[in-house]
Design an enzyme around this catalytic site. Structure first.
Site, short mmCIF file in Angstrom:
data_model
loop_
_atom_site.label_atom_id
_atom_site.label_comp_id
_atom_site.label_asym_id
_atom_site.label_seq_id
_atom_site.Cartn_x
_atom_site.Cartn_y
_atom_site.Cartn_z
N LEU A 1 -22.77 8.74 -0.40
CA LEU A 1 -24.00 9.24 0.23
C LEU A 1 -23.97 9.17 1.76
CD1 LEU A 1 -26.96 10.17 0.18
CD2 LEU A 1 -27.61 7.78 -0.24
N THR B 1 -4.14 6.90 0.76
CA THR B 1 -5.43 7.02 1.46
C THR B 1 -5.56 5.94 2.54
OG1 THR B 1 -6.54 5.65 -0.19
CG2 THR B 1 -6.64 8.02 -0.52
N GLY B 2 -4.72 4.93 2.48
CA GLY B 2 -4.76 3.86 3.48
C GLY B 2 -4.04 4.25 4.76
N SER C 1 -15.95 -2.82 -10.62
CA SER C 1 -16.97 -1.91 -10.11
C SER C 1 -18.22 -1.95 -10.99
CB SER C 1 -16.42 -0.49 -10.12
OG SER C 1 -17.45 0.45 -9.91
N PHE D 1 -21.06 -3.11 -6.09
CA PHE D 1 -22.10 -2.08 -6.17
C PHE D 1 -21.82 -1.05 -5.07
CE2 PHE D 1 -24.96 -3.08 -9.69
CZ PHE D 1 -24.23 -4.12 -10.22
N TYR E 1 -12.92 6.43 -14.73
CA TYR E 1 -12.81 5.45 -13.64
C TYR E 1 -13.40 4.10 -14.08
CZ TYR E 1 -14.07 2.88 -9.47
OH TYR E 1 -14.24 1.87 -8.56
N ARG F 1 -7.17 4.13 -7.79
CA ARG F 1 -7.93 5.38 -7.53
C ARG F 1 -9.39 5.12 -7.81
NH1 ARG F 1 -4.59 7.94 -4.46
NH2 ARG F 1 -2.57 7.08 -5.06
N GLY G 1 -24.30 12.64 -14.42
CA GLY G 1 -23.79 11.27 -14.56
C GLY G 1 -24.39 10.24 -13.63
N ASP H 1 3.85 2.25 -4.26
CA ASP H 1 2.82 2.60 -5.24
C ASP H 1 2.94 1.58 -6.36
OD1 ASP H 1 1.29 3.59 -7.30
OD2 ASP H 1 2.13 5.61 -7.25
N ASP I 1 0.87 -1.19 0.00
CA ASP I 1 0.00 0.00 0.00
C ASP I 1 0.90 1.23 0.00
OD1 ASP I 1 -3.24 0.33 1.23
OD2 ASP I 1 -1.95 2.10 0.94
N LYS J 1 -11.66 0.18 -14.97
CA LYS J 1 -12.08 -1.10 -14.39
C LYS J 1 -12.40 -2.11 -15.49
CE LYS J 1 -11.48 -0.11 -10.12
NZ LYS J 1 -10.43 -0.81 -9.35
N1 UFG Z 1 -26.40 11.48 -3.26
C1 UFG Z 1 -27.23 12.46 -2.76
N2 UFG Z 1 -26.73 13.28 -1.80
C2 UFG Z 1 -25.46 13.22 -1.33
C3 UFG Z 1 -24.62 12.21 -1.85
C4 UFG Z 1 -25.12 11.36 -2.83
O1 UFG Z 1 -28.40 12.58 -3.18
O2 UFG Z 1 -25.09 14.01 -0.46
C5 UFG Z 1 -26.95 10.51 -4.23
C6 UFG Z 1 -26.21 10.47 -5.55
O3 UFG Z 1 -26.66 11.50 -6.41
C7 UFG Z 1 -26.57 9.06 -6.02
C8 UFG Z 1 -26.67 8.26 -4.73
O4 UFG Z 1 -26.80 9.21 -3.69
O5 UFG Z 1 -27.81 9.10 -6.65
C9 UFG Z 1 -25.46 7.42 -4.44
O6 UFG Z 1 -24.31 8.25 -4.57
P1 UFG Z 1 -22.84 7.76 -4.17
O7 UFG Z 1 -21.92 8.89 -4.50
O8 UFG Z 1 -22.83 7.27 -2.78
O9 UFG Z 1 -22.59 6.50 -5.09
P2 UFG Z 1 -22.66 6.34 -6.67
O10 UFG Z 1 -23.75 5.34 -6.94
O11 UFG Z 1 -22.71 7.62 -7.38
O12 UFG Z 1 -21.20 5.75 -6.95
C10 UFG Z 1 -20.87 4.46 -6.59
C11 UFG Z 1 -19.39 4.35 -6.25
C12 UFG Z 1 -18.56 4.66 -7.47
C13 UFG Z 1 -19.02 3.85 -8.63
C14 UFG Z 1 -20.49 4.05 -8.87
C15 UFG Z 1 -21.01 3.24 -10.02
O13 UFG Z 1 -19.06 5.25 -5.22
O14 UFG Z 1 -17.21 4.35 -7.19
O15 UFG Z 1 -21.19 3.66 -7.68
O16 UFG Z 1 -21.12 1.94 -9.68
F1 UFG Z 1 -18.35 4.28 -9.75
#
Ligand code: UFG
Length: 326
Positions: free
Chosen positions: A189, A35-36, A119, A171, A143, A78, A283, A50, A31, A147
């Site tokens: 989230l 970030t770890g 992912s 997921f 990203y 990353r 996105g 790295d 590692d 993958k």
């Molecule tokens: N969201 C909010 N409010 C917040 C944060 C997130 O409404 O404060 C929503 C986002 O818009 C999304 C959902 O919560 O609709 C989940 O968001 P995350 O950022 O937690 O996760 P994502 O599904 O966007 O992303 C995850 C992984 C990524 C991966 C992606 C696709 O974190 O690494 O799934 O599989 F690329």
């Protein structure tokens, strides 16, 4: 004999390291500690490196040989979607060069079992309710591309020198297996909501006009401890000669909306979680839920924890800290 875990000091990697140690495996962690954290790896040997460095292949090959490594679990990469859009070349350098160095070192040292952190980002914006491993992968950011390319490289190495590999398409990973192993980053989230609550702010929902039952995006949340267990199941599976598949979704098959998650956070924390509604975030697919049949049928693995346990464990770990490591 030992297992090498790249990125083993990170959030998911450290859960796998701990499970491996609990079942008596000798573990070597590689590692770069960007970030770890070293205090997450227990008594595993820590090699600070790295994996994308020019010299990394030689160092890895030496470690694989000296420690008689029999399998590699490759997390080091990353993982921030937005950052990957801003710095695509760096994402390819980090994620693809890093993986290529690991695979080349394994070929050189004659190590043939590998688990790769893939992912659900490989699927992009699927227009199906449930994504199976056969849903066409169409990543929409660098990203996710790294993958998918990583999965291709691994498939090529399986053909070229008999690598035995499993790519696990994660997921939405959340929660903590124990309070000291929480996700220290505020990028997803659940930690983003915790962070706002701690500051006395309201949670933000990025868009409530999606074509979903409550208008907010639906995801498949998987407890990090279940995900860690899936790695051990996959590692054992690679010992069998007759392997039916090498790409697996790791999810629960059940979706939860942003509103569902925020409500669950309200229950776990006892705090008022009345949200603010903001614009949609660029996105975001409306719905991304795994078909989890293949991993159950082939690896005999299924998730044991639901959303309440995910949120409760994340909340306990959040309060234990430390956090805010991007
Ligand atoms: N969201 C909010 N409010 C917040 C944060 C997130 O409404 O404060 C929503 C986002 O818009 C999304 C959902 O919560 O609709 C989940 O968001 P995350 O950022 O937690 O996760 P994502 O599904 O966007 O992303 C995850 C992984 C990524 C991966 C992606 C696709 O974190 O690494 O799934 O599989 F690329």
């Amino acid at each position: 004999m030992s297992i090498l875990v790249t990125g083993g000091a990170g959030y998911i990697g450290a859960h796998v390291v701990r499970l491996l140690q609990e079942r008596g495996e000798d573990v070597v962690v590689v590692d770069d500690l960007s970030t770890g954290r070293a205090d997450r790896v227990g008594d595993a040997t820590l090699v600070e490196l790295d994996v994308a460095d020019g010299e990394a292949q030689q160092v890895l090959e030496r470690v694989l040989t000296e420690r008689a490594v029999t399998g590699v679990i490759h997390f080091a990469a990353r993982k921030q979607v937005g950052e990957s859009v801003e710095r695509p070349a760096w994402y390819y350098q980090q994620n693809i060069n890093g993986l290529a160095n690991v695979v080349a070192a394994m070929g050189g040292a004659g190590v043939d079992r590998m688990i790769f952190s893939s992912s659900a980002a490989v699927y992009g914006m699927p227009d199906v309710d449930i994504v199976t491993e056969d849903t066409r992968p169409e990543p929409i950011n660098p990203y996710g591309e790294t993958k998918l390319v990583g999965e291709w490289l691994i498939a090529d190495a399986e053909r070229a020198f008999g690598l035995r590999a499993a790519s696990l398409r994660y997921f939405n990973v959340a929660g903590a297996g124990s309070a000291d192993l929480g996700d220290p980053a505020i990028l997803n989230l659940i930690p983003m909501v915790f962070d706002r609550l701690e500051r006395g702010q309201r949670p933000t929902i990025f868009g409530d006009d999606y074509p979903t039952p409550d208008g907010t995006c639906v995801r498949d949340y998987i407890h990090v401890q279940d995900l860690a267990q899936a790695h051990l199941s996959a590692l054992d599976y690679l010992e069998t000669d007759d392997r039916a598949a090498s790409v697996f979704n790791v999810g629960t098959g059940t979706g939860a909306s942003v509103k569902d998650v925020i409500d669950e956070i309200g229950r776990a924390s006892g705090l008022d979680v009345t949200p603010d509604i903001a614009e949609r975030r660029a996105g975001d697919p409306p719905r991304l839920v795994a078909a989890a049949d293949r991993i159950e049928q082939v690896l005999g693995w299924r998730a044991q924890h639901g959303l309440p346990e995910i949120v409760r464990s994340a909340w306990e770990a959040w309060q234990a800290g430390p956090r805010r490591i991007g």
